[in-house]
Design a protein around this motif. Sequence first.
Motif, short mmCIF file in Angstrom:
data_model
loop_
_atom_site.label_atom_id
_atom_site.label_comp_id
_atom_site.label_asym_id
_atom_site.label_seq_id
_atom_site.Cartn_x
_atom_site.Cartn_y
_atom_site.Cartn_z
N CYS A 298 3.34 12.57 5.11
CA CYS A 298 2.05 13.08 5.08
C CYS A 298 1.21 12.67 6.30
CB CYS A 298 1.27 12.18 3.79
SG CYS A 298 -0.45 12.28 3.55
N LEU A 299 0.62 14.19 6.67
CA LEU A 299 -0.28 14.06 7.60
C LEU A 299 -1.31 12.92 8.22
CD1 LEU A 299 -1.26 15.76 10.39
CD2 LEU A 299 -2.63 16.97 9.10
N PHE A 300 -1.71 12.62 6.87
CA PHE A 300 -3.12 11.48 7.06
C PHE A 300 -2.42 10.19 6.95
CE2 PHE A 300 -6.66 14.54 5.77
CZ PHE A 300 -6.73 15.13 6.81
N CYS A 301 -1.21 10.10 6.36
CA CYS A 301 -0.71 8.63 6.33
C CYS A 301 -0.22 8.43 7.90
CB CYS A 301 0.52 8.96 5.31
SG CYS A 301 0.15 8.31 3.75
N LYS A 302 0.21 9.40 8.59
CA LYS A 302 0.69 9.42 9.86
C LYS A 302 -0.46 9.17 10.95
CE LYS A 302 4.82 12.35 9.57
NZ LYS A 302 5.22 13.67 9.96
N ILE A 303 -1.62 9.53 10.43
CA ILE A 303 -2.90 9.25 11.17
C ILE A 303 -3.46 7.60 10.99
CG2 ILE A 303 -5.26 9.50 11.28
CD1 ILE A 303 -4.85 12.55 11.29
N GLY B 219 -1.26 5.53 12.94
CA GLY B 219 -1.25 5.82 14.36
C GLY B 219 0.00 6.56 15.04
N GLN B 220 0.53 7.35 14.14
CA GLN B 220 1.76 8.17 14.66
C GLN B 220 1.16 9.41 15.23
OE1 GLN B 220 3.98 8.20 11.16
NE2 GLN B 220 5.02 6.01 11.47
N ILE B 221 -0.21 9.99 14.83
CA ILE B 221 -0.83 11.07 15.22
C ILE B 221 -2.11 10.62 15.49
CG2 ILE B 221 -1.77 13.41 14.45
CD1 ILE B 221 0.72 13.77 12.78
N PRO B 222 -2.64 10.99 16.73
CA PRO B 222 -4.07 10.58 17.12
C PRO B 222 -5.04 11.20 16.34
CG PRO B 222 -3.05 12.07 18.67
CD PRO B 222 -2.07 11.98 17.72
N SER B 223 -6.39 10.55 16.30
CA SER B 223 -7.32 10.98 15.67
C SER B 223 -8.45 10.37 16.34
CB SER B 223 -7.29 10.49 14.18
OG SER B 223 -7.52 9.09 14.16
N ARG B 224 -9.68 10.97 16.12
CA ARG B 224 -10.97 10.39 16.81
C ARG B 224 -11.62 9.49 15.67
NH1 ARG B 224 -14.41 14.97 18.13
NH2 ARG B 224 -15.97 13.35 18.85
N MET C 200 0.87 -0.98 0.11
CA MET C 200 -0.26 -0.07 0.01
C MET C 200 0.75 1.41 -0.01
SD MET C 200 -2.97 1.08 2.72
CE MET C 200 -3.78 -0.50 2.41
N THR C 201 0.56 2.23 -0.80
CA THR C 201 1.35 3.42 -0.88
C THR C 201 1.19 4.36 0.25
OG1 THR C 201 0.51 3.41 -3.20
CG2 THR C 201 1.98 5.18 -2.63
N HIS C 202 2.49 4.64 0.74
CA HIS C 202 2.32 5.34 2.01
C HIS C 202 3.34 6.59 1.98
CE1 HIS C 202 2.73 5.93 6.50
NE2 HIS C 202 3.97 5.93 6.53
N ASP C 203 3.09 7.65 2.32
CA ASP C 203 4.33 9.05 2.21
C ASP C 203 4.41 9.13 3.99
OD1 ASP C 203 5.35 11.41 2.25
OD2 ASP C 203 4.03 12.17 0.82
N PRO C 204 5.49 9.13 4.12
CA PRO C 204 5.93 9.06 5.70
C PRO C 204 6.13 10.69 5.91
CG PRO C 204 8.18 8.75 4.25
CD PRO C 204 6.78 8.50 3.32
#
Length: 115
Positions: free
Chosen positions: A7-12, A15-20, A1-5
């Motif tokens: 990118c804010l939403f890739c981090k979400i 799980g590197q940035i929390p989200s609800r 799966m494509t992932h950009d290290p």
Amino acid sequence: MTHDPNCLFCKIVAGQIPSRKVFEDDDILVFHDINPWAPVHLLLIPKQHIATHADVTPEHAALLGKMMAMVPVLARDAGATNGFRTIINTGRDGGQEVYHLHMHLIGGARPWKQG
Ligand code: AMP
Ligand code: ZN
């Protein structure tokens, strides 16, 4: 799966940035917008990194169709029972701020008054 290290939403997604989080499966993540414009303001994103709607190709059709098709239940469950808006901002002229494709799901009272 494509992932950009970077990118804010890739981090979400990672799980590197929390989200609800509201919903998650192998392909899609749904979470609350951090700066809601209306009583209901969710963001639907593909887990894979697609920067903008302009980068979408026919191979993404099933993924985007799935995202679109889950909106009614998400809207209802979130309390947007009198309708909603779905918005995808694309690129600079489209007002896109986060360059990972996302659909805003906005509902509640008079959501068109902002944004
Ligand atoms: P857009 O202008 O379409 O790119 O919208 C980006 C959206 O992402 C805005 O509505 C922001 O409030 C939202 N946003 C930015 N950072 C976060 C975050 N860490 N968690 C949730 N939503 C965010
Ligand atoms: Zn990304």
